[in-house]
Scaffold this active site. Sequence first.
Site, PDB file in Angstrom:
ATOM      1  N   SER A   1     -28.109  26.825  74.789  1.00  0.00           N
ATOM      2  CA  SER A   1     -29.121  25.933  73.326  1.00  0.00           C
ATOM      3  C   SER A   1     -30.279  26.700  73.832  1.00  0.00           C
ATOM      4  CB  SER A   1     -29.257  24.780  73.980  1.00  0.00           C
ATOM      5  OG  SER A   1     -28.310  23.913  73.827  1.00  0.00           O
TER       6      SER A   1
ATOM      7  N   GLU B   1     -34.034  27.597  74.993  1.00  0.00           N
ATOM      8  CA  GLU B   1     -35.013  27.026  75.564  1.00  0.00           C
ATOM      9  C   GLU B   1     -35.349  25.609  75.906  1.00  0.00           C
ATOM     10  OE1 GLU B   1     -38.682  29.533  75.877  1.00  0.00           O
ATOM     11  OE2 GLU B   1     -38.008  30.657  74.671  1.00  0.00           O
TER      12      GLU B   1
ATOM     13  N   PRO C   1     -31.821  20.946  78.265  1.00  0.00           N
ATOM     14  CA  PRO C   1     -32.886  20.367  79.545  1.00  0.00           C
ATOM     15  C   PRO C   1     -33.101  21.322  80.381  1.00  0.00           C
ATOM     16  CG  PRO C   1     -30.341  19.342  78.790  1.00  0.00           C
ATOM     17  CD  PRO C   1     -30.820  20.064  77.851  1.00  0.00           C
TER      18      PRO C   1
ATOM     19  N   LEU D   1     -32.159  24.684  82.485  1.00  0.00           N
ATOM     20  CA  LEU D   1     -32.185  25.628  81.984  1.00  0.00           C
ATOM     21  C   LEU D   1     -31.080  27.238  82.840  1.00  0.00           C
ATOM     22  CD1 LEU D   1     -35.577  27.191  80.577  1.00  0.00           C
ATOM     23  CD2 LEU D   1     -33.623  26.313  79.127  1.00  0.00           C
TER      24      LEU D   1
ATOM     25  N   LYS E   1     -29.218  27.628  87.024  1.00  0.00           N
ATOM     26  CA  LYS E   1     -29.361  26.596  86.768  1.00  0.00           C
ATOM     27  C   LYS E   1     -30.461  25.946  87.336  1.00  0.00           C
ATOM     28  CE  LYS E   1     -27.711  22.316  84.993  1.00  0.00           C
ATOM     29  NZ  LYS E   1     -26.025  21.374  84.755  1.00  0.00           N
TER      30      LYS E   1
ATOM     31  N   ASP F   1     -18.939  16.568  81.719  1.00  0.00           N
ATOM     32  CA  ASP F   1     -18.873  17.451  79.614  1.00  0.00           C
ATOM     33  C   ASP F   1     -18.013  18.736  79.561  1.00  0.00           C
ATOM     34  OD1 ASP F   1     -19.898  17.263  77.308  1.00  0.00           O
ATOM     35  OD2 ASP F   1     -22.085  18.321  77.471  1.00  0.00           O
TER      36      ASP F   1
END
Length: 511
Positions: free
Chosen positions: A83, A85, A88, A90, A105, A199
């Site tokens: 996604s 920048e 939630p 990076l 991360k 997830d």
Amino acid sequence: MGCCQSLCSGVNPLARDGAQPLQQSQNHHGGATASTGLDNGGIGSGGAGGVGGGGIPSFSEFSFADLKAATNNFSSDNIVSESGEKAPNLVYKGRLQNRRWIAVKKFTKMAWPEPKQFAEEAWGVGKLRHNRLANLIGYCCDGDERLLVAEFMPNDTLAKHLFHWENQTIEWAMRLRVGYYIAEALDYCSIEGRPLYHDLNAYRVLFDEDGDPRLSCFGLMKNSRDGKSYSTNLAYTPPEYLRNGRVTPESVTYSFGTVLLDLLSGKHIPPSHALDMIRGKNIILLMDSHLEGKFSTEEATVVVELASQCLQYEPRERPNTKDLVSTLAPLQTKSDVPSYVMLGIKKQEEAPSTPQRPLSPLGEACSRMDLTAIHQILVGTHYRDDEGTNELSFQEWTQQMKDMLEARKRGDQSFREKDFKTAIDCYSQFIDVGTMVSPTVFGRRSLCYLLCDQPDAALRDAMQAQCVYPDWPTAFYMQSVALAKLNMNTDAADMLNEAAQLEEKRQRGGR
């Protein structure tokens, strides 16, 4: 020049990856325990600061400064999160001082307010080592900063190859391999007591330098202490999670079923819609049209049935991870074809390129990684290159030199007799005193580590030798061998050429 900038700027030289090993960080001869490889289903383990099988670094703590440097101050250019920048938490691509690529991360501020809890969670994941995982190699808990460090996978995600491909879609046999490898990863995690994965989706499946699919280790930890375990659309979320907000092993199986749907259809379609098609016997409509019919209907039927079982509403009716593996294993019909061929990507170079300059006997031995020949040359060189690297006072000579030189003498004898483990112990005693620094000792201990199958520790010592004697060709040659052993072949070739250049300079009149 070379790999040793972090060593020369005050960073602990034992933290070869730019990391601070948390177990016995001063134990030179035990801090990089070798692994025998990936013999047990790809499992490898190493001591703190060392490498496991296949060159996987052992789990360590990194400083925030190390990771800041590795990611170019967390530059937006280094973001590899799907996604960008907007994500939630990076994920950045980075490169350590030893030239190893990493994925970092970075959690949002206060996602994990308790450092102890974050560290314990990270350590639990960091114990896992498998060639079906993009393994966790470290973490950072510095002030309010919370970061995880993993192996970097250079060939994008399953989502990219399935949903956003440019040159070719993934062929059917490769899709079956992806499902099988991820099932193996989940089964391994379950066996090791880490059955929960948060997830699971096509963005969590990564492809390594050989094109083999791996499961990202980041999903083995939640995005925050109290945060949600699923960030995707509710249509893809296990029904029981919507009821109670808890992830269970059965929830992971449900999510695996959604990945199977992705592989079948080439699209990210809601499970309810897919199940309607399956009940209506519209399997052909479910299949990815970009496959152009190039798949086995029998194999597709097996995968569809497995996906249907994984997506059962009642958790107890879903298969376990062993069932996933046993169902998908018989479908692996092209095991002799490398993954990178099926993906249509370029394989990493197999060996160092030919050096640009003529090599000395030591250089030739290093270029072909002939450790026996390197040993013979280092034995014959003695300590002639140490001249001028030490200035000792009379007091230091009288108080400490006798025991220290005796340790070095025992190390030299063991080195000549090819008792390399004892040589490591003795040279470590000499180094630990710290009164006298010797590039030759670091060079010799580096070779000992290589001969004991510990290339990570060998690289660290070769870097330290360069710090002591910045223009010493042997330090660069030893780095080239260690890098080659770690499969960092381009860097190994660069280092070999740099060493040859230094030798050429020396022959023209340098030291």
